[in-house]
Design an enzyme around this catalytic site. Structure first.
Site, PDB file in Angstrom:
ATOM      1  N   GLU A  22      24.178   3.224  -6.319  1.00  0.00           N
ATOM      2  CA  GLU A  22      24.322   2.737  -7.706  1.00  0.00           C
ATOM      3  C   GLU A  22      22.963   2.536  -8.375  1.00  0.00           C
ATOM      4  O   GLU A  22      22.788   2.843  -9.559  1.00  0.00           O
ATOM      5  CB  GLU A  22      25.139   1.443  -7.709  1.00  0.00           C
ATOM      6  N   GLY A  49      25.319  -0.171  -3.246  1.00  0.00           N
ATOM      7  CA  GLY A  49      24.363  -0.525  -4.294  1.00  0.00           C
ATOM      8  C   GLY A  49      23.145   0.391  -4.317  1.00  0.00           C
ATOM      9  O   GLY A  49      22.507   0.540  -5.363  1.00  0.00           O
ATOM     10  N   ALA A  76      24.038  -3.244  -1.459  1.00  0.00           N
ATOM     11  CA  ALA A  76      23.788  -4.658  -1.729  1.00  0.00           C
ATOM     12  C   ALA A  76      23.743  -5.369  -0.375  1.00  0.00           C
ATOM     13  O   ALA A  76      24.258  -4.855   0.628  1.00  0.00           O
ATOM     14  CB  ALA A  76      24.897  -5.223  -2.604  1.00  0.00           C
ATOM     15  N   GLU A 135      32.030   0.814  -0.036  1.00  0.00           N
ATOM     16  CA  GLU A 135      32.438  -0.587  -0.179  1.00  0.00           C
ATOM     17  C   GLU A 135      33.854  -0.842   0.301  1.00  0.00           C
ATOM     18  O   GLU A 135      34.175  -1.917   0.799  1.00  0.00           O
ATOM     19  CB  GLU A 135      32.317  -1.035  -1.647  1.00  0.00           C
TER      20      GLU A 135
HETATM   21  N1  CAA Z   1      23.236  -5.399   3.879  1.00  0.00           N
HETATM   22  C1  CAA Z   1      22.591  -6.159   4.776  1.00  0.00           C
HETATM   23  N2  CAA Z   1      21.995  -5.664   5.865  1.00  0.00           N
HETATM   24  C2  CAA Z   1      22.057  -4.335   6.056  1.00  0.00           C
HETATM   25  C3  CAA Z   1      22.719  -3.485   5.171  1.00  0.00           C
HETATM   26  C4  CAA Z   1      23.322  -4.060   4.019  1.00  0.00           C
HETATM   27  N3  CAA Z   1      23.946  -3.323   3.071  1.00  0.00           N
HETATM   28  N4  CAA Z   1      22.636  -2.221   5.635  1.00  0.00           N
HETATM   29  C5  CAA Z   1      21.935  -2.273   6.767  1.00  0.00           C
HETATM   30  N5  CAA Z   1      21.574  -3.550   7.047  1.00  0.00           N
HETATM   31  C6  CAA Z   1      20.820  -4.060   8.188  1.00  0.00           C
HETATM   32  C7  CAA Z   1      21.648  -4.058   9.445  1.00  0.00           C
HETATM   33  O1  CAA Z   1      22.483  -5.191   9.500  1.00  0.00           O
HETATM   34  C8  CAA Z   1      20.577  -4.045  10.496  1.00  0.00           C
HETATM   35  O2  CAA Z   1      20.032  -5.331  10.642  1.00  0.00           O
HETATM   36  P1  CAA Z   1      20.051  -6.074  12.099  1.00  0.00           P
HETATM   37  O3  CAA Z   1      19.223  -5.189  12.968  1.00  0.00           O
HETATM   38  O4  CAA Z   1      19.439  -7.402  11.800  1.00  0.00           O
HETATM   39  O5  CAA Z   1      21.478  -6.118  12.521  1.00  0.00           O
HETATM   40  C9  CAA Z   1      19.491  -3.176   9.886  1.00  0.00           C
HETATM   41  O6  CAA Z   1      19.752  -3.174   8.471  1.00  0.00           O
HETATM   42  C10 CAA Z   1      19.532  -1.737  10.371  1.00  0.00           C
HETATM   43  O7  CAA Z   1      20.844  -1.245  10.156  1.00  0.00           O
HETATM   44  P2  CAA Z   1      21.713  -0.519  11.322  1.00  0.00           P
HETATM   45  O8  CAA Z   1      21.331  -1.064  12.648  1.00  0.00           O
HETATM   46  O9  CAA Z   1      23.144  -0.642  10.916  1.00  0.00           O
HETATM   47  O10 CAA Z   1      21.175   0.961  11.175  1.00  0.00           O
HETATM   48  P3  CAA Z   1      21.977   2.307  11.535  1.00  0.00           P
HETATM   49  O11 CAA Z   1      20.966   3.389  11.435  1.00  0.00           O
HETATM   50  O12 CAA Z   1      22.730   2.156  12.810  1.00  0.00           O
HETATM   51  O13 CAA Z   1      23.054   2.464  10.369  1.00  0.00           O
HETATM   52  C11 CAA Z   1      23.837   2.485   8.078  1.00  0.00           C
HETATM   53  C12 CAA Z   1      22.644   2.710   9.048  1.00  0.00           C
HETATM   54  C13 CAA Z   1      24.900   3.568   8.312  1.00  0.00           C
HETATM   55  C14 CAA Z   1      23.271   2.610   6.661  1.00  0.00           C
HETATM   56  C15 CAA Z   1      24.429   1.072   8.305  1.00  0.00           C
HETATM   57  O14 CAA Z   1      23.391   0.106   8.309  1.00  0.00           O
HETATM   58  C16 CAA Z   1      25.442   0.667   7.269  1.00  0.00           C
HETATM   59  O15 CAA Z   1      26.569   1.115   7.308  1.00  0.00           O
HETATM   60  N6  CAA Z   1      25.045  -0.218   6.329  1.00  0.00           N
HETATM   61  C17 CAA Z   1      25.944  -0.752   5.312  1.00  0.00           C
HETATM   62  C18 CAA Z   1      26.257   0.287   4.248  1.00  0.00           C
HETATM   63  C19 CAA Z   1      27.204  -0.308   3.230  1.00  0.00           C
HETATM   64  O16 CAA Z   1      28.335  -0.635   3.524  1.00  0.00           O
HETATM   65  N7  CAA Z   1      26.726  -0.468   1.978  1.00  0.00           N
HETATM   66  C20 CAA Z   1      27.510  -1.071   0.908  1.00  0.00           C
HETATM   67  C21 CAA Z   1      27.146  -2.532   0.773  1.00  0.00           C
HETATM   68  S1  CAA Z   1      28.205  -3.415  -0.343  1.00  0.00           S
HETATM   69  C22 CAA Z   1      27.621  -3.036  -1.874  1.00  0.00           C
HETATM   70  O17 CAA Z   1      26.663  -2.319  -2.027  1.00  0.00           O
HETATM   71  C23 CAA Z   1      28.368  -3.658  -3.039  1.00  0.00           C
HETATM   72  C24 CAA Z   1      27.980  -3.114  -4.367  1.00  0.00           C
HETATM   73  O18 CAA Z   1      28.500  -2.147  -4.851  1.00  0.00           O
HETATM   74  C25 CAA Z   1      26.989  -3.760  -5.166  1.00  0.00           C
END
Ligand code: CAA
Length: 258
Positions: free
Chosen positions: A112, A109, A66, A132
């Site tokens: 999911e 998400g 998400a 999360e």
């Molecule tokens: N939300 C918003 N933006 C996101 C995102 C997310 N879930 N995941 C990645 N992005 C964005 C990053 O912020 C980045 O944008 P900027 O360049 O503007 O900063 C861009 O996508 C590229 O991401 P990274 O630079 O982080 O890429 P990476 O290759 O270094 O890492 C990754 C990849 C390991 C997937 C890392 O992006 C990450 O950890 N993302 C978050 C994963 C996460 O925690 N997901 C759970 C979200 S909460 C949820 O989903 C709740 C639910 O159950 C409904």
């Protein structure tokens, strides 16, 4: 034709393809994107010419969760009032079979969403996780329930309590994904699989989907009763008559999909 901002849609034969298209955010699922995915899936669901749906992302990310940036400053009351994430419950009610073709990150998400699909075909670079807890929250799109049903308590607990990510091979061994294929052939494979589903009777495929889903919601006895009513109702379709006639006449069935 509906214009979408965060997804691409394309009909190929009897298969409706939805491609998540927010590359700058690794397909992070914003609320608006969720509504677009639901709208596209409902259009396909209502279309008798579509027998299966494929949802895919990019080779780098199916969806990285998400949209954290969108949620970060929300209050509990705002979430409650907006019924945040409920769009995904509606996607789970789409009756047309949905295949998730997953490459790269399928986190939070994203994992999911893949599990809301009826089954997952994974590329060899796919990574699944519910991280999360590292953000101070728990899954909100069904992950605590669907991942637990898919892989069992031990792995689900470990993944949700530590945020550990599972690779494609482990995901297949654990029952989370139906099949792992090389990244290069992921979409082709998923489309061919969806095409095979779409060549069946759509009505019967929907009855089958409903019956399998009942296994997750009810007792064995009630589930078997559900199945029995389902197979009886198949006999009310022209497609049952055609399917069995084709078998006896040693030819391919030509389903009318009704
Ligand atoms: N939300 C918003 N933006 C996101 C995102 C997310 N879930 N995941 C990645 N992005 C964005 C990053 O912020 C980045 O944008 P900027 O360049 O503007 O900063 C861009 O996508 C590229 O991401 P990274 O630079 O982080 O890429 P990476 O290759 O270094 O890492 C990754 C990849 C390991 C997937 C890392 O992006 C990450 O950890 N993302 C978050 C994963 C996460 O925690 N997901 C759970 C979200 S909460 C949820 O989903 C709740 C639910 O159950 C409904």
């Amino acid at each position: 034709m509906t214009q979408y901002s965060f997804i691409l849609t394309e009909q190929r034969g009897r298969v409706g393809l939805i491609t998540l298209n927010r590359p700058e955010a690794l397909n992070a699922l914003s609320d608006a994107m969720g509504h677009e995915i639901l709208a596209a899936a409902q259009v396909y669901d209502d279309d008798a010419g579509i027998g299966a749906i494929v949802i895919t992302g990019s080779s780098r990310a199916f969806a990285a969760g998400a949209d954290i940036k969108e949620m970060a400053h929300m209050s509990s009351v705002e979430m409650y009032q907006a019924n945040w994430f409920s769009v995904w419950d509606e996607l789970a009610r789409v009756r047309t079979p949905i295949v998730a073709a997953v490459a790269g990150h399928a986190l939070g998400g994203g994992c999911e969403l893949a599990m809301i699909a009826d089954f997952i075909i994974a590329a060899d670079n796919a990574k699944f996780g519910q991280p999360e807890i590292k953000l101070g929250v728990i899954p909100g799109m069904g992950g605590t329930q669907r991942l637990t049903r898919a892989v069992g308590k031990a792995k689900a607990m470990e993944m949700m309590l530590t945020g550990r990510v599972m690779g494609a091979v482990e995901a297949e061994q654990s029952g989370l994904v139906a099949r792992v294929v090389p990244l290069d052939s992921l979409l082709e494979d998923a489309m061919a699989t969806a095409d095979a589903i779409a060549s069946m009777s759509k009505t019967v495929a929907m009855i089958a989907k409903e019956a399998v889903n009942a296994a997750f919601e009810t007792t064995l006895a009630e589930g078997v009763r559900h199945e029995r009513r389902g197979i009886y109702s198949c006999f009310a379709t022209e497609d049952q008559k055609e399917g069995m006639a084709a078998f006896m006449e040693k030819r391919a069935a030509n389903f009318k999909h009704r």
